[in-house]
Design an enzyme around this catalytic site. Structure first.
Site, short mmCIF file in Angstrom:
data_model
loop_
_atom_site.label_atom_id
_atom_site.label_comp_id
_atom_site.label_asym_id
_atom_site.label_seq_id
_atom_site.Cartn_x
_atom_site.Cartn_y
_atom_site.Cartn_z
N CYS A 95 0.85 -1.20 0.00
CA CYS A 95 0.00 0.00 0.00
C CYS A 95 0.88 1.24 0.00
O CYS A 95 1.79 1.37 0.82
CB CYS A 95 -0.91 0.01 1.23
N CYS A 105 -1.39 6.45 6.17
CA CYS A 105 -2.44 5.81 6.95
C CYS A 105 -1.81 5.11 8.17
O CYS A 105 -0.76 4.49 8.06
CB CYS A 105 -3.17 4.79 6.08
N CYS A 140 -8.05 -0.01 0.12
CA CYS A 140 -7.26 -0.53 1.23
C CYS A 140 -6.94 -2.00 0.96
O CYS A 140 -7.85 -2.82 0.84
CB CYS A 140 -8.03 -0.39 2.54
N GLU A 159 -23.25 -10.29 28.86
CA GLU A 159 -22.85 -9.25 27.91
C GLU A 159 -23.52 -7.93 28.30
O GLU A 159 -24.73 -7.90 28.53
CB GLU A 159 -23.25 -9.65 26.48
N CYS A 182 -6.83 -9.96 23.15
CA CYS A 182 -6.34 -9.27 21.97
C CYS A 182 -5.19 -8.32 22.29
O CYS A 182 -4.70 -7.61 21.40
CB CYS A 182 -7.47 -8.50 21.29
#
Length: 377
Positions: free
Chosen positions: A85, A93, A172, A264, A334
């Site tokens: 990219c 970006c 992208c 949740e 994560c």
């Protein structure tokens, strides 16, 4: 005349430094040093000699670290490639960190970061390797959900690194060709998404959370089931359950004699979870904050799935989970730093790391997903 000596002025934003690049660090940059200061450098690679432009210094100056972008490479790493990219460059970006790195080396870098965070923050020496999962094209065209900033004239863009400034994006290269796109907060396709995982269908809001790598849901479900090895009749908690991905398969594994409670806080996600689990009477959905719900006091359980946001679970939630005396916890993380911190809390609560898997669900970026199995010490 004043006593003492005035501090020497260090480099300022915009200054250029010649640096030798050291190891990778958590966050998509590499460590270098200049006159006793740590410099976190993007767009570089370990072992390279580069010229870097300072992009940020601590408020007030005189701090011990700087941020910088490599703008010229004198001695490139053998693992450097041409970025696919044109916007993966300084002042471009900010979405990707590692487009200048061959994909296999990206995974070695992520492995190094996970191992370093676990060792430094939790005292754990982990023999883990970052693994590819099916569904991307050599690290490209994997992102099935994209959120763009709306620009005048129907154009769209993404933000620069650590900035609110926006750069226009025409194509992208990590966007999946069949992905769902949101521009300026509005989904281009407002209809619910229907996702299929291991033969089971899940409804998700058009702009709701779902794993963005096409291979992620299956890989995560299979890992959690393998690690926990649920048995018929067991009681399971699915914390931060989203739309019920893990709950559905856990409910199938524990059967009619078992139970799964999905907790949740997001009301929309919770409503979708109730619909997705409607055919499984052993599964129920609680709409509440996980920390608040746990701290009220719950009955002991056999298994827990813990899939918190990037900040992790933190001490009180870990202690409350340990208080339920599960035989095993699958922690889906994560952020390796938050995972390592929470593993230390689990160790203090009597639970140790029994297995760990590291999945490359975010190629071209520094992000990585881990699934850790915790069992009683």
């Amino acid at each position: 005349m004043t006593g003492g000596s005035e501090p020497m002025a260090g480099p300022a934003v915009g200054d250029e430094l010649d640096l030798t690049i050291g190891p990778v660090a958590h966050g998509g940059h590499f460590v270098a040093r200049h006159e006793g200061r740590v410099v976190f450098v993007r767009h570089a690679l370990t072992g390279e000699r580069v010229r870097a432009r300072v992009t940020e210094e601590p408020a007030g100056g005189g701090g011990r670290f700087l941020r910088a972008d490599a703008i010229e490479v004198f001695e490139p790493s053998p693992h450097r490639v041409s970025a696919p990219c044109a916007l993966a460059r300084p002042d471009g970006c900010g979405g990707c960190d590692f487009q200048h790195v061959e994909v296999a080396e990206q995974r070695r870098l992520k492995t190094a970061v996970v191992r370093e965070q676990l060792q430094r923050l939790a005292g754990i020496e982990a023999d883990v390797e970052c693994e590819a999962v099916p569904g991307d094209d050599h690290g490209l065209r994997w992102r099935t959900r994209m959120q763009y900033v709306a620009l005048p004239g129907g154009r769209r863009g993404l933000r620069k690194h650590r900035s609110h400034d926006v750069v226009e994006v025409v194509d992208c290269p990590i966007e999946h060709p069949d992905g769902r796109v949101t521009v300026g907060g509005r989904p281009e396709d407002p209809d619910d998404a229907v996702e299929t995982v291991l033969g089971r269908r899940f409804r998700v809001a058009a702009d709701g959370f779902w794993q963005v790598h096409p291979g992620a849901p299956r890989a995560l479900v299979e890992t959690v089931l393998e690690q926990l090895a649920p048995r018929p009749g067991e009681r399971v908690l699915d914390l931060y359950a989203g739309v019920g991905l893990f709950s559905a398969f856990l409910a199938g594994a524990v059967g009619a004699a078992g139970s799964v409670v999905a907790v949740e806080s997001d009301r929309r996600a919770s409503a979708y979870a109730a619909g997705n689990l409607a055919d499984l009477p052993q599964a129920s959905v609680v709409t509440d904050r996980v920390d608040r719900w746990l701290h009220r006091g719950q009955e002991p359980v056999d298994l827990v799935v813990l899939d918190p946001p990037r900040a992790g679970a933190k001490r009180r939630i870990v202690e409350d989970i340990a208080g339920l005396a599960p035989r095993a916890v699958a922690y889906v993380a994560c952020d390796p730093a938050a995972l390592a911190r929470d593993l230390a809390y689990f160790a203090a609560s009597g639970y140790g790391l029994a297995a760990l898997r590291c999945l490359d669900l975010f190629p071209m970026t520094h992000h990585v997903e881990c699934v850790a199995l915790l069992t009683s010490l």
